[in-house]
Design a protein around this motif. Structure first.
Motif, mmCIF file in Angstrom:
data_model
loop_
_atom_site.group_PDB
_atom_site.id
_atom_site.type_symbol
_atom_site.label_atom_id
_atom_site.label_comp_id
_atom_site.label_asym_id
_atom_site.label_seq_id
_atom_site.Cartn_x
_atom_site.Cartn_y
_atom_site.Cartn_z
ATOM 1 N N LYS A 298 -16.095 32.940 -46.823
ATOM 2 C CA LYS A 298 -16.590 32.314 -47.992
ATOM 3 C C LYS A 298 -17.284 31.068 -47.721
ATOM 4 O O LYS A 298 -18.246 30.610 -48.112
ATOM 5 C CB LYS A 298 -15.968 32.363 -49.217
ATOM 6 N N SER A 299 -16.778 30.219 -46.731
ATOM 7 C CA SER A 299 -17.331 28.999 -46.162
ATOM 8 C C SER A 299 -18.477 29.247 -45.467
ATOM 9 O O SER A 299 -19.350 28.044 -44.969
ATOM 10 C CB SER A 299 -16.083 28.075 -45.550
ATOM 11 N N THR A 302 -22.015 31.611 -47.879
ATOM 12 C CA THR A 302 -21.871 30.970 -49.060
ATOM 13 C C THR A 302 -22.558 31.580 -50.421
ATOM 14 O O THR A 302 -23.397 32.338 -49.929
ATOM 15 C CB THR A 302 -22.179 29.226 -49.035
#
Lengths: 486, 183
Positions: A298-299, A302
């Protein structure tokens, strides 16, 4: 819903004074490398992967079983009739080729447009392109009837001293899809080499070291290599850009050059390309959302990436809707009774159910993406992607079948129904697609690590100042350009 | 690492791209020929810092593209207008418009082959063994560290002088790399 103002990890807020943070969570080069390569090299394969793999290989088995049955029995096992002599095979072919377009758009067109956010998702989308084109290629291959002479599609000398007809759009298709598959594969593999070298240098097992070592071709990060590599990447992006626009144009020629009402329209090439990008982005999203969740990406992938994709879906979906409206307008304005009939028949004839599924999924629901709340809500957008996937399959069904089933002469009309073999072959092609995706996730770098590193602030050689425009390819910062005279 | 065996070159590691950039400019100004920078990603502006001139790859691609165009034109003309004539609705045996799609596709295909294979050939890859791979520290060149290597075969190379020069570049300790791990 989370408040978009207080959430510290929300990078979807538009602030034109600051560049968007595309890699969240205080990553440095080391942690990005670990995050992506540990999925393959360190982490144990999740049980869910095995379960999914067993299921999709089962479906793939059904695909090959159905193909075998078709080869033994002939195309009569499909629901084709006279006049509908093009059924699900061509629908599925166009559907799968269209899916592929998102990968090339992300990797080539967004590259030329210097869209930095592409780096998080391009590898995954390119992989999806190749697998979708593989699924697409199966259908024209098996639907020719006499499969043992399928090589007649290619300009290969044969015992009849016969050459293919180069004026036929079906032959253009062979060249267009063949070139597209080849160039996509080269582009994908070339992009992956530096990341495979990272895997080679991190691998602990002997087999992994050898396999990734061989595949990475001895890449050692030399800048003299990077220099030519980037040039080649730029050239391939430049070549892939007109190519991707040409592929679905050529596919649309299969229909547009025919005399049939509902097919014989000049709007088809742009309309098909827009539809292809639309469906492809939906498929990328369908796969990316579970993948980023499951593998903790998710980082890197995004919410900003997903929101951008949704904006493209909104834009291309509106183009598709506009094309539907234009077709109707021209059918009326053109004054050709057969053409008017074909369109009234689409919307209110025996295939009205398919037409309205198509309109609902492609034109109505994507308009919800005008709302930022919906555009940034992950479960909602995933459902929307599924709608688009369904709608775009039905678009091809409506175009192919509704026009064929009722052409000029009412005595020749017939309703088309698929058989169980048609359905299982299509379902099986999803099995093949997902099997390949699962193998890719398990064994290849899912995110283009080297490219993500270039967009991180830490990559900037001029510490302190942040470049707010431009990409790493081609544009040289002014101070270096002036100061670095040879 | 043992110092016996034939010396390949000297290796120095850097922590950040900005340190590397400054060091590369110094190496360029020192007049080295056989030296290189190794980075996990293409560092922006390094071409100028290293003084690398443009590559002839675009020219190769252009020539191949024209070759593809020529092959496609000749193939379609020979196959459909000469060797196996298609006589359909009074259309000319050879007409450019109907042949454009395949001309375009083969132009792109051959250009792409040239860009892909040309790049690897010009880079001297695949080359699965490289002396640098014997150095454990160098494994981070594809991950998170930056390196400069000056090869022993460089005309200006002198073990002591070059070592001292490199030690002042602002990186870590200078290491020697041998041609092969065994000798």
């Amino acid at each position: 819903m989370k408040s978009s103002v207080t959430d510290p990890f929300d990078n979807t807020i538009d602030d034109p004074t600051k560049p968007v943070e595309l890699v969240l969570g205080d990553h440095d080069l080391t942690s990005v490398t670990e995050l992506v390569s540990d999925i393959v090299l360190e982490r144990k394969t999740p049980l869910a992967w095995y379960a999914a793999f067993a299921f999709t290989t089962g479906l793939t088995g059904i695909l090959f079983l159905m193909i075998g049955y078709l080869f033994v029995k002939g195309v009569g096992v499909w629901g084709l009739n006279n006049p509908v002599s093009w059924g699900w095979a061509i629908v599925n072919f166009v559907f799968w080729v269209g899916i592929g377009h998102a990968g090339t758009l992300i990797s080539a067109i967004l590259f030329l447009l210097r869209q930095k956010w592409r780096t998080g998702i391009n590898r995954f989308a390119e992989a999806m392109t190749i697998f979708a084109v593989i699924c697409a290629g199966i259908f024209p291959g098996i639907h020719v009837g006499r499969v043992w002479v399928v090589y007649w599609l290619f300009p290969i000398p044969n015992y009849q001293a016969m050459w293919p007809n180069f004026r036929s759009p079906l032959l253009w298709d062979v060249f267009a899809v063949g070139t597209y598959a080849t160039v996509s594969l080269l582009f994908w593999y070339m992009g992956m080499v530096p990341d495979l070298a990272t895997f080679r240098d991190r691998a602990k097992g002997r087999i992994q070291q050898i396999v990734y070592g061989v595949l990475s071709l001895g890449w050692n990060g030399s800048h003299r290599h990077w220099h030519r590599y980037e040039k080649a990447y730029l050239l391939l992006a430049g070549l892939a850009t007109p190519l991707v626009l040409s592929v679905h144009s050529v596919v649309s020629f299969d229909f547009a050059t025919a005399q049939l009402p509902g097919w014989h329209t000049t709007i088809f090439p742009p309309y098909f390309v827009a539809g292809a990008v639309f469906s492809g982005f939906a498929m990328v999203g369908t796969l990316l959302i579970p993948a980023r969740q499951m593998f903790g990406l998710k980082s890197i992938i995004t919410l900003h990436h997903l929101e951008n994709m949704n904006k493209i879906i909104l834009a291309t979906g509106s183009m598709v809707g506009f094309a539907y409206a234009t077709e109707f307008f021209i059918a009326w304005y053109g004054g050709n009774p057969n053409e008017s009939f074909a369109f009234i028949n689409r919307a209110f004839g025996p295939y009205a159910w398919a037409y309205w599924i198509m309109v609902t999924c492609n034109v109505i629901t994507p308009q919800l993406f005008w709302s930022k709340k919906i555009r940034t809500n992950i479960p909602v957008m995933w459902v929307m992607y599924i709608f688009v996937n369904i709608g775009m399959w039905f678009e091809r069904f409506v175009i192919t079948v509704s026009s064929l089933s009722r052409d000029f002469l009412p005595s020749a009309w017939a309703y088309y129904d698929p058989t169980i073999v048609d359905i299982l072959t299509f379902v099986g092609s999803f099995g093949l697609f997902f099997t390949l995706i699962l193998l890719f996730i398990r064994f290849a770098p899912m995110v283009a690590m080297a490219e993500v590193k270039t967009i991180m602030p830490i990559a900037d050689a001029h510490s302190g100042e942040r470049r707010s425009v431009g990409d790493y390819h081609g544009d040289i910062p002014k101070d270096v350009r002036d100061g670095g005279a040879r | 690492m043992s110092n016996d065996g034939k010396l390949y070159g000297l290796l120095i590691e850097f922590e950040s791209a900005s340190l590397l950039m400054a060091a590369a400019a110094k190496c360029r100004d020192e007049g080295f020929k056989n030296w290189d920078v190794h980075t996990p990603f293409p560092v922006h502006g390094m071409d100028d810092a290293m003084g690398i001139r443009g590559t002839r790859l675009p020219f190769i691609v252009l020539v191949s593209g024209f070759a593809g165009l020529g092959i496609a034109t000749l193939m379609q003309w020979w196959m459909n207008a000469v060797d196996y004539q298609f006589i359909i609705s009074g259309k000319p045996l050879f007409g450019i418009p109907a042949n454009v799609p395949i001309m375009f596709e083969l132009t792109v295909l051959l250009s792409a082959f040239a860009a892909f294979f040309g790049m690897w050939i010009l880079n001297g890859l695949p080359r699965w063994y490289h002396p640098l791979f014997t150095n454990r520290r160098f494994r981070r060149a594809t991950q998170d560290r930056y390196f400069i290597v000056v090869e022993a075969k460089d005309p200006k190379f002198n073990l002591e002088k070059t070592r001292n020069f490199m030690a002042d570049l602002g990186g870590s300790v200078v290491e020697e790399v041998n041609e092969s791990a065994e000798d």
